[in-house]
Design a protein around this motif. Structure first.
Motif, PDB file in Angstrom:
ATOM      1  N   THR A 147      31.075 -20.350 -10.482  1.00 49.67           N
ATOM      2  CA  THR A 147      30.723 -19.402 -11.454  1.00 49.67           C
ATOM      3  C   THR A 147      29.506 -19.243 -11.474  1.00 49.67           C
ATOM      4  OG1 THR A 147      32.456 -21.244 -12.740  1.00 49.67           O
ATOM      5  CG2 THR A 147      30.532 -19.973 -13.927  1.00 49.67           C
ATOM      6  N   ILE A 148      29.059 -18.023 -11.474  1.00 53.05           N
ATOM      7  CA  ILE A 148      27.872 -17.212 -11.845  1.00 53.05           C
ATOM      8  C   ILE A 148      27.279 -17.060 -13.197  1.00 53.05           C
ATOM      9  CG2 ILE A 148      26.448 -15.386 -10.814  1.00 53.05           C
ATOM     10  CD1 ILE A 148      29.452 -16.110  -9.012  1.00 53.05           C
ATOM     11  N   ALA A 149      26.450 -17.847 -13.709  1.00 47.83           N
ATOM     12  CA  ALA A 149      25.949 -17.654 -15.083  1.00 47.83           C
ATOM     13  C   ALA A 149      25.347 -16.283 -15.262  1.00 47.83           C
ATOM     14  CB  ALA A 149      25.143 -18.867 -15.478  1.00 47.83           C
ATOM     15  N   ALA A 150      25.615 -15.636 -16.353  1.00 48.00           N
ATOM     16  CA  ALA A 150      24.909 -14.530 -16.694  1.00 48.00           C
ATOM     17  C   ALA A 150      23.362 -15.009 -17.393  1.00 48.00           C
ATOM     18  CB  ALA A 150      25.669 -13.733 -17.878  1.00 48.00           C
ATOM     19  N   VAL A 151      22.582 -14.033 -17.320  1.00 52.90           N
ATOM     20  CA  VAL A 151      21.203 -14.103 -17.682  1.00 52.90           C
ATOM     21  C   VAL A 151      20.745 -13.147 -18.448  1.00 52.90           C
ATOM     22  CG1 VAL A 151      20.291 -15.768 -15.863  1.00 52.90           C
ATOM     23  CG2 VAL A 151      20.215 -12.975 -15.765  1.00 52.90           C
ATOM     24  N   ASP A 152      19.751 -13.153 -19.394  1.00 50.40           N
ATOM     25  CA  ASP A 152      19.222 -12.151 -20.092  1.00 50.40           C
ATOM     26  C   ASP A 152      17.803 -11.699 -19.697  1.00 50.40           C
ATOM     27  OD1 ASP A 152      18.319 -10.381 -22.153  1.00 50.40           O
ATOM     28  OD2 ASP A 152      17.875 -11.928 -23.689  1.00 50.40           O
ATOM     29  N   PHE A 153      17.997 -10.582 -18.892  1.00 51.21           N
ATOM     30  CA  PHE A 153      16.679 -10.050 -18.221  1.00 51.21           C
ATOM     31  C   PHE A 153      16.326  -8.701 -18.971  1.00 51.21           C
ATOM     32  CE2 PHE A 153      16.927 -11.983 -13.625  1.00 51.21           C
ATOM     33  CZ  PHE A 153      16.545 -13.308 -14.328  1.00 51.21           C
ATOM     34  N   SER A 154      16.696  -8.989 -20.110  1.00 46.57           N
ATOM     35  CA  SER A 154      15.999  -7.747 -21.056  1.00 46.57           C
ATOM     36  C   SER A 154      14.238  -8.219 -20.947  1.00 46.57           C
ATOM     37  CB  SER A 154      16.338  -7.605 -22.516  1.00 46.57           C
ATOM     38  OG  SER A 154      16.107  -8.746 -23.072  1.00 46.57           O
TER      39      SER A 154
END
Length: 274
Positions: free
Chosen positions: A158-165
């Motif tokens: 599982t690859i966790a999504a990140v917030d790269f805004s």
């Protein structure tokens, strides 16, 4: 019954042999036409069902291979996004460096405006880094990516999504048009922290890419092994079957001749009444 036709033992034996040979020729022709020596469970139950099991597993793995390929591209898209965002952060650092080297408020204000534009581009780029509906750099509008690695579903990553805004990277918009040194220093600190975060996540995505690619290569090799195993149980040797067909056709001709001779022997009895 009086209407029955009585065949002599010789004729009946030769006729039966001719029928068997004809059946063998048909079976051999089928093998040559299909390329398989086992076309149904009647030919060889053990080989047929074993080959079916191998082919079914190969099919399941092929479906997984498509899923892994999509996952690989999704991670690659996110990794490409990180690379581009890193370049934008470095461009922002260059603006900060220029601002630190001047005390002209007008120049600082202009650099501040450019800085805010770059932050906007970072947010937009993060939002554009998705593939097939999944964006690992836009956690607020996407989901984590789970990749199944075997046909039983017992192995996955599982690859966790990140917030790269810009907000997710905690890079604040320039305040007071960078009129004070503390404002510029704060921006510099934000960018340094953001770069560390980007590089760390790039390494994580790189590791995930490597894992998925290794499993892709393994799955391809396993599919090939399964298909080869199934083929070895069912495929016919065209040279051997061709030789068999030639031998059977020769036998058929001999059986036809023998049947003719047996019939002639029966007809010889009629000559006694001639």
């Amino acid at each position: 019954m009086s209407g029955d036709i009585v065949l002599s033992a010789g004729v009946r034996a030769n006729l039966l042999q001719l029928q068997k040979t004809s059946d063998l020729i048909t079976a051999t022709q089928t093998k040559l036409a299909t390329g398989k020596r086992v076309n149904s469970a009647l030919d060889n139950p053990v080989n047929y069902f074993t080959a079916q099991g191998l082919q079914n597993r190969a099919g399941d793995l092929s479906n997984l291979l498509d899923s892994m390929s999509s996952a690989f591209n999704t991670i690659q898209a996110a990794n490409n996004g990180i690379t581009s965002i890193t370049k934008l952060v470095q461009s922002a650092q260059a603006l900060v460096s220029q601002a630190q080297q001047t005390s002209d408020t007008t120049v600082r204000a202009g650099l501040s405006t450019q800085f805010d534009q770059i932050l906007s581009q970072i947010t937009q780029l993060a939002g554009d880094s998705g593939f097939n509906g999944i964006n690992l750099l836009d956690k607020n509008n996407s989901t984590d990516l789970t990749v199944t690695l075997n046909e039983r579903g017992t192995s996955s990553v599982t690859i966790a999504a990140v917030d790269f805004s810009a907000t997710g990277l905690v890079i604040n918009n320039s305040t007071n048009n960078w009129s004070t040194t503390s404002d510029i220093t704060a921006a510099s600190t934000d960018l340094t922290t953001a770069l560390t975060t980007l590089r760390s996540q790039a390494q994580a995505f790189g590791s995930n890419l490597s894992t998925v690619q290794i499993r892709q290569d393994f799955t391809k090799a396993m599919i090939n092994t399964l298909q080869t195993g199934a083929d070895s149980l069912t495929l016919a040797d065209s040279n051997e079957e061709g030789a068999n067909l030639l031998a059977l056709q020769t036998r058929q001709q001999l059986s036809t001749t023998a049947l003719s001779l047996a019939s002639q022997a029966s007809q010889a009895v009629l000559r006694l009444f001639g």
